[in-house]
Write a protein that holds these residues in place. Structure first.
Motif, PDB file in Angstrom:
ATOM      1  N   ALA A   3     -87.355  45.237  35.168  1.00 50.89           N
ATOM      2  CA  ALA A   3     -86.342  46.277  35.345  1.00 50.89           C
ATOM      3  C   ALA A   3     -86.525  47.370  34.294  1.00 50.89           C
ATOM      4  O   ALA A   3     -86.697  47.085  33.113  1.00 50.89           O
ATOM      5  N   ALA A   4     -86.499  48.625  34.735  1.00 51.66           N
ATOM      6  CA  ALA A   4     -86.674  49.751  33.819  1.00 51.66           C
ATOM      7  C   ALA A   4     -86.348  51.045  34.539  1.00 51.66           C
ATOM      8  O   ALA A   4     -86.396  51.118  35.769  1.00 51.66           O
ATOM      9  N   LYS A   5     -86.031  52.064  33.765  1.00 55.92           N
ATOM     10  CA  LYS A   5     -85.935  53.425  34.305  1.00 55.92           C
ATOM     11  C   LYS A   5     -87.295  54.067  34.089  1.00 55.92           C
ATOM     12  O   LYS A   5     -87.769  54.158  32.953  1.00 55.92           O
ATOM     13  N   VAL A   6     -87.947  54.500  35.170  1.00 59.28           N
ATOM     14  CA  VAL A   6     -89.296  55.044  35.072  1.00 59.28           C
ATOM     15  C   VAL A   6     -89.376  56.387  35.785  1.00 59.28           C
ATOM     16  O   VAL A   6     -88.541  56.712  36.633  1.00 59.28           O
ATOM     17  N   GLY A   7     -90.408  57.159  35.453  1.00 58.73           N
ATOM     18  CA  GLY A   7     -90.620  58.446  36.098  1.00 58.73           C
ATOM     19  C   GLY A   7     -91.836  59.137  35.527  1.00 58.73           C
ATOM     20  O   GLY A   7     -92.431  58.681  34.556  1.00 58.73           O
ATOM     21  N   GLY A   8     -92.194  60.261  36.121  1.00 62.18           N
ATOM     22  CA  GLY A   8     -93.343  61.029  35.683  1.00 62.18           C
ATOM     23  C   GLY A   8     -93.000  62.031  34.599  1.00 62.18           C
ATOM     24  O   GLY A   8     -91.929  61.958  33.974  1.00 62.18           O
ATOM     25  N   ILE A   9     -93.899  62.996  34.375  1.00 63.18           N
ATOM     26  CA  ILE A   9     -93.726  63.976  33.297  1.00 63.18           C
ATOM     27  C   ILE A   9     -92.438  64.767  33.464  1.00 63.18           C
ATOM     28  O   ILE A   9     -91.675  64.945  32.506  1.00 63.18           O
ATOM     29  N   TYR A  10     -92.158  65.234  34.682  1.00 64.60           N
ATOM     30  CA  TYR A  10     -90.960  66.050  34.911  1.00 64.60           C
ATOM     31  C   TYR A  10     -89.699  65.265  34.555  1.00 64.60           C
ATOM     32  O   TYR A  10     -88.822  65.761  33.835  1.00 64.60           O
ATOM     33  N   ALA A  11     -89.603  64.040  35.053  1.00 64.79           N
ATOM     34  CA  ALA A  11     -88.406  63.232  34.796  1.00 64.79           C
ATOM     35  C   ALA A  11     -88.254  62.919  33.311  1.00 64.79           C
ATOM     36  O   ALA A  11     -87.152  63.001  32.755  1.00 64.79           O
ATOM     37  N   ASN A  39     -89.373  64.624  30.777  1.00 65.58           N
ATOM     38  CA  ASN A  39     -89.044  65.844  30.053  1.00 65.58           C
ATOM     39  C   ASN A  39     -87.594  66.267  30.278  1.00 65.58           C
ATOM     40  O   ASN A  39     -86.950  66.825  29.393  1.00 65.58           O
ATOM     41  N   THR A  40     -87.094  66.016  31.478  1.00 66.24           N
ATOM     42  CA  THR A  40     -85.775  66.499  31.863  1.00 66.24           C
ATOM     43  C   THR A  40     -84.657  65.563  31.425  1.00 66.24           C
ATOM     44  O   THR A  40     -83.556  66.015  31.075  1.00 66.24           O
ATOM     45  N   TYR A  41     -84.908  64.269  31.423  1.00 70.30           N
ATOM     46  CA  TYR A  41     -83.865  63.284  31.133  1.00 70.30           C
ATOM     47  C   TYR A  41     -84.248  62.347  29.991  1.00 70.30           C
ATOM     48  O   TYR A  41     -84.192  61.116  30.132  1.00 70.30           O
ATOM     49  N   PRO A  42     -84.656  62.864  28.833  1.00 74.96           N
ATOM     50  CA  PRO A  42     -85.119  61.987  27.751  1.00 74.96           C
ATOM     51  C   PRO A  42     -84.046  61.027  27.250  1.00 74.96           C
ATOM     52  O   PRO A  42     -84.353  59.880  26.909  1.00 74.96           O
ATOM     53  N   ASP A  71     -90.616  60.862  45.288  1.00 72.16           N
ATOM     54  CA  ASP A  71     -89.823  62.046  44.948  1.00 72.16           C
ATOM     55  C   ASP A  71     -90.641  62.946  44.023  1.00 72.16           C
ATOM     56  O   ASP A  71     -91.084  62.512  42.956  1.00 72.16           O
ATOM     57  N   LEU A  72     -90.819  64.204  44.403  1.00 72.72           N
ATOM     58  CA  LEU A  72     -91.701  65.092  43.645  1.00 72.72           C
ATOM     59  C   LEU A  72     -91.156  65.422  42.262  1.00 72.72           C
ATOM     60  O   LEU A  72     -91.920  65.856  41.386  1.00 72.72           O
ATOM     61  N   HIS A  73     -89.869  65.230  42.039  1.00 70.91           N
ATOM     62  CA  HIS A  73     -89.291  65.508  40.722  1.00 70.91           C
ATOM     63  C   HIS A  73     -89.364  64.302  39.784  1.00 70.91           C
ATOM     64  O   HIS A  73     -89.325  64.452  38.568  1.00 70.91           O
ATOM     65  N   ASN A  74     -89.441  63.097  40.351  1.00 75.40           N
ATOM     66  CA  ASN A  74     -89.337  61.894  39.527  1.00 75.40           C
ATOM     67  C   ASN A  74     -90.527  60.950  39.621  1.00 75.40           C
ATOM     68  O   ASN A  74     -90.591  59.968  38.885  1.00 75.40           O
ATOM     69  N   SER A  75     -91.459  61.218  40.514  1.00 69.85           N
ATOM     70  CA  SER A  75     -92.545  60.265  40.731  1.00 69.85           C
ATOM     71  C   SER A  75     -93.703  60.491  39.769  1.00 69.85           C
ATOM     72  O   SER A  75     -93.803  61.520  39.105  1.00 69.85           O
ATOM     73  N   HIS A  76     -94.608  59.511  39.728  1.00 69.72           N
ATOM     74  CA  HIS A  76     -95.843  59.642  38.972  1.00 69.72           C
ATOM     75  C   HIS A  76     -96.874  60.409  39.804  1.00 69.72           C
ATOM     76  O   HIS A  76     -96.666  60.700  40.980  1.00 69.72           O
TER      77      HIS A  76
END
Length: 307
Positions: free
Chosen positions: A64-72, A74-77, A175-180
């Motif tokens: 279990a974890a909160k994960v995402g790509g560069i955009y996510a 950067n936006t939700y540190p 999701d293009l905003h949150n994916s790798h």
């Protein structure tokens, strides 16, 4: 573990957790515990303690974890550091309180320094500055590693930590905003082909190099290590090969059957220039990844088209 062991897969609906769950079911493990986030908020300490008290798992896969790509990242540190610290802290501590025999903690290759020598060996942890775009997430994961090691040292627990490389496979986040990068590219090429868009825009220069591991291979490695590894030091999980983002894009373009142009947006961040894991430690134990990149991407593209 034996076939009747009580096994809790935290994050069983995620890419990693679902793969581990499938792997265990395929080997006829019959006593799996799973609980959706809608029924158990892993960020709430009291609720997690109650869950462990009521269910008494013997083995825990902490996926279990909160994960995402560069955009996510950067936006939700703040979200990335808070959520991950809370989730892993509550599960690790409750595992200790209620006598879990063994826990496997899933980290990330982003724990290694930005300018880390390549390929990245396990001993390079904390040897330099982190990549700023995902530093909060990396700090949380490092805290999880150190927490497992501290509990092993102080309480004699058997908590192991594994560091997978970039993962992909059916059921990924598109999701293009949150994916790798890999699932994002699959979506972009699929949509561009369907809509006859003449070009696909890709973040960065295309020169950073990345390594990718098919999720079912990761699940196989996790079960293998849960059965065979009992030391506190971290273990890398990967394929030991990398390619540039441009090469990745060209491969996905070919598999998707897209005929248009690639355009790289140099105003967007590249992230770390290279992230290749040294997997010699795991290879020496007798485990290697089985799924080639083209084969894995083909499976993932087919799965995406069915969504």
């Amino acid at each position: 573990m034996n076939k009747s062991s009580i096994i809790y897969i935290a994050g069983h609906n995620g890419l990693v957790g679902s793969a581990i769950t499938r792997r265990l079911k395929s080997e006829n493990y019959s006593n799996l515990i799973m609980c959706a986030s809608s029924d158990l908020d892993l960020k709430k300490q009291a609720d997690v303690k109650t869950f462990f008290k009521d269910n008494r798992p013997e083995y825990v896969f902490l996926a279990a974890a909160k994960v995402g790509g560069i955009y996510a990242n950067n936006t939700y540190p703040a979200d990335f550091i808070y959520d991950n610290l809370m989730i892993q802290t509550n599960i690790i501590h409750s595992s200790y309180l209620f006598g879990v025999k063994k826990l496997l903690f899933l980290g990330s290759s982003c724990i290694y320094p930005k300018n880390c020598p390549q390929p990245m060996k396990e001993e390079y942890l904390l040897s330099g500055y982190l990549e700023t775009t995902n530093e909060p997430y990396a700090v949380a994961k490092i805290a999880g590693i150190k927490m497992c090691q501290a509990y092993n040292r102080q309480y004699g627990t058997n908590y192991i930590s594994v560091m997978p490389t970039n993962l992909y496979g059916p059921g990924d986040n598109y999701d293009l905003h949150n994916s790798h990068v890999l699932p994002a590219l699959i979506r972009k090429f699929s949509e561009a082909k369907a809509e006859n868009i003449p070009f696909v825009e890709i973040w960065g220069t295309g020169t950073p190099r990345r390594e990718f591991l098919y999720m079912d291979d990761l699940a196989d490695a996790c079960v293998f290590l849960m059965q065979n590894y009992n030391e506190g030091e971290i273990v890398n999980i990967g394929v030991g090969k990398d390619l540039t983002i441009k090469e990745l894009a060209e491969l996905i373009k070919k598999i998707a059957g897209y005929k248009g142009e690639l355009r790289f947006d140099h105003t967007k961040p590249d992230g770390t220039l290279r992230k290749l894991l040294d997997v010699s430690k795991l290879t020496a134990m007798g485990w290697e990844a089985k799924t080639g990149l083209e084969e894995g991407i083909s499976r993932t593209c087919i799965s995406y088209e069915k969504i």
